[in-house]
Design an enzyme around this catalytic site. Structure first.
Site, PDB file in Angstrom:
ATOM      1  CG  HIS A 165      47.723  47.257  42.051  1.00 26.45           C
ATOM      2  ND1 HIS A 165      47.105  46.162  41.484  1.00 26.45           N
ATOM      3  CD2 HIS A 165      48.003  46.914  43.332  1.00 26.45           C
ATOM      4  CE1 HIS A 165      46.996  45.207  42.385  1.00 26.45           C
ATOM      5  NE2 HIS A 165      47.535  45.625  43.517  1.00 26.45           N
TER       6      HIS A 165
ATOM      7  CG  HIS B 143      50.830  39.373  43.744  1.00 25.18           C
ATOM      8  ND1 HIS B 143      50.044  38.229  43.689  1.00 25.18           N
ATOM      9  CD2 HIS B 143      50.100  40.292  44.412  1.00 25.18           C
ATOM     10  CE1 HIS B 143      48.895  38.453  44.298  1.00 25.18           C
ATOM     11  NE2 HIS B 143      48.898  39.700  44.739  1.00 25.18           N
TER      12      HIS B 143
HETATM   13  O1  G3P Z   1      48.478  46.803  48.540  1.00 23.73           O
HETATM   14  C1  G3P Z   1      47.301  46.846  47.824  1.00 23.73           C
HETATM   15  C2  G3P Z   1      47.112  45.615  46.971  1.00 23.73           C
HETATM   16  O2  G3P Z   1      48.276  45.419  46.218  1.00 23.73           O
HETATM   17  C3  G3P Z   1      46.801  44.377  47.769  1.00 23.73           C
HETATM   18  O3  G3P Z   1      46.511  43.279  46.972  1.00 23.73           O
HETATM   19  O4  G3P Z   1      47.052  41.081  46.031  1.00 23.73           O
HETATM   20  O5  G3P Z   1      47.406  43.119  44.660  1.00 23.73           O
HETATM   21  O6  G3P Z   1      48.917  42.628  46.565  1.00 23.73           O
HETATM   22  P1  G3P Z   1      47.526  42.498  46.019  1.00 23.73           P
HETATM   23 MG    MG Z   2      50.148  44.431  46.532  1.00 22.85          MG
END
Ligand code: G3P
Ligand code: MG
Length: 247
Positions: A16, A58
């Protein structure tokens, strides 16, 4: 309806924001660490600068993950190139640049990493962000299998679809609404991505019946990942790739 497919098989685990918590989020260092940890795929977020260029970020603002300040959509590329995007995580990462989408795409390919590009538009920039990301994906992966491109913004996904009909798309919902399949079909998406804590078995059953893989974020221990796989989740996004190894 034709849903563009991936030219690669879906791995069980996506790191992630590049390398999860093991590196500054959405950084080139994170890509290197993910590759060294043996992960086959990564997810990262892409947002536009004031100049309309795609960068990995992000938040809509720069404070949390860089030594800059203010809104990303008001920062120009010249400023973004001077920022440190590593020291907030640990002094060992001092000097880590804010990653351009181009640099992340090229390094991912060099490292053999499959990618889920999350279109992360600043409010009001949904369509343009989707279009720019789609155009960039086409250019940057011209000689490789296309990445999976996802977003919480349907407007961004529709713009991406218009620019690049061949793109494999994923629809993100924190909690899938009752009519989630309609949202998947409106953009001819391949997959549904949602919060692991909020997915229920009725959605999983309906996704399976319709041939739609479900991917869940953010899963940070192996037992939780195994339980989700047992319920029919196809892949997870993890911040702890040291605990949730690829399967
Ligand atoms: O794409 C999955 C996840 O990354 C979505 O949440 O806020 O971490 O971008 P976020
Ligand atoms: Mg994401």
């Amino acid at each position: 309806m034709i849903r563009p497919r991936l030219g690669w098989s879906l791995p069980r685990v996506f790191a992630h924001r590049c390398g999860g918590v093991l590196a500054p989020e959405n950084s080139l260092a994170g890509l290197r660490i993910a590759a060294r940890m043996g992960v086959r795929a990564v997810e990262f977020d892409v947002m536009l600068s004031a100049d309309g260029s795609p960068w990995l970020l992000h938040d809509e603002t720069l404070e949390r993950t860089t030594d800059g300040s203010g809104r990303m959509c008001e920062a120009n590329d010249a400023t973004l190139r001077t920022l440190d995007a590593g020291a907030h995580q640990h002094p060992a990462f001092f000097g880590e640049p804010l990653a351009t989408f181009e640099s992340a795409a090229l390094l991912s390919q060099r490292l053999g990493l499959r990618v889920n590009v999350e279109i992360k538009p600043a409010t009001g920039f949904e369509a343009v962000t989707g279009a720019v990301v789609a155009r960039s994906v086409r250019e940057l992966w011209a000689a490789a299998d296309l990445p999976l491109v996802s977003s919480f913004s349907e407007e961004a996904l529709l713009a991406a679809r218009e620019v690049a009909p061949e793109l494999p798309l994923g629809v993100l919902h924190e909690l899938p609404p009752e009519d989630w399949l309609k949202s998947v079909n409106r953009v001819a998406a391949l997959s549904l991505h949602c919060n692991a804590d909020l997915i229920d078995d009725a959605v999983l059953a309906s996704a399976r019946a319709n041939g739609i893989p479900v991917l869940c974020y953010t899963v940070n221990d192996a037992a939780a990942a195994a339980a989700l796989f047992g319920r029919g989740v196809m892949a997870v996004f993890s911040d702890r790739i040291d605990r949730v190894g690829d399967c």
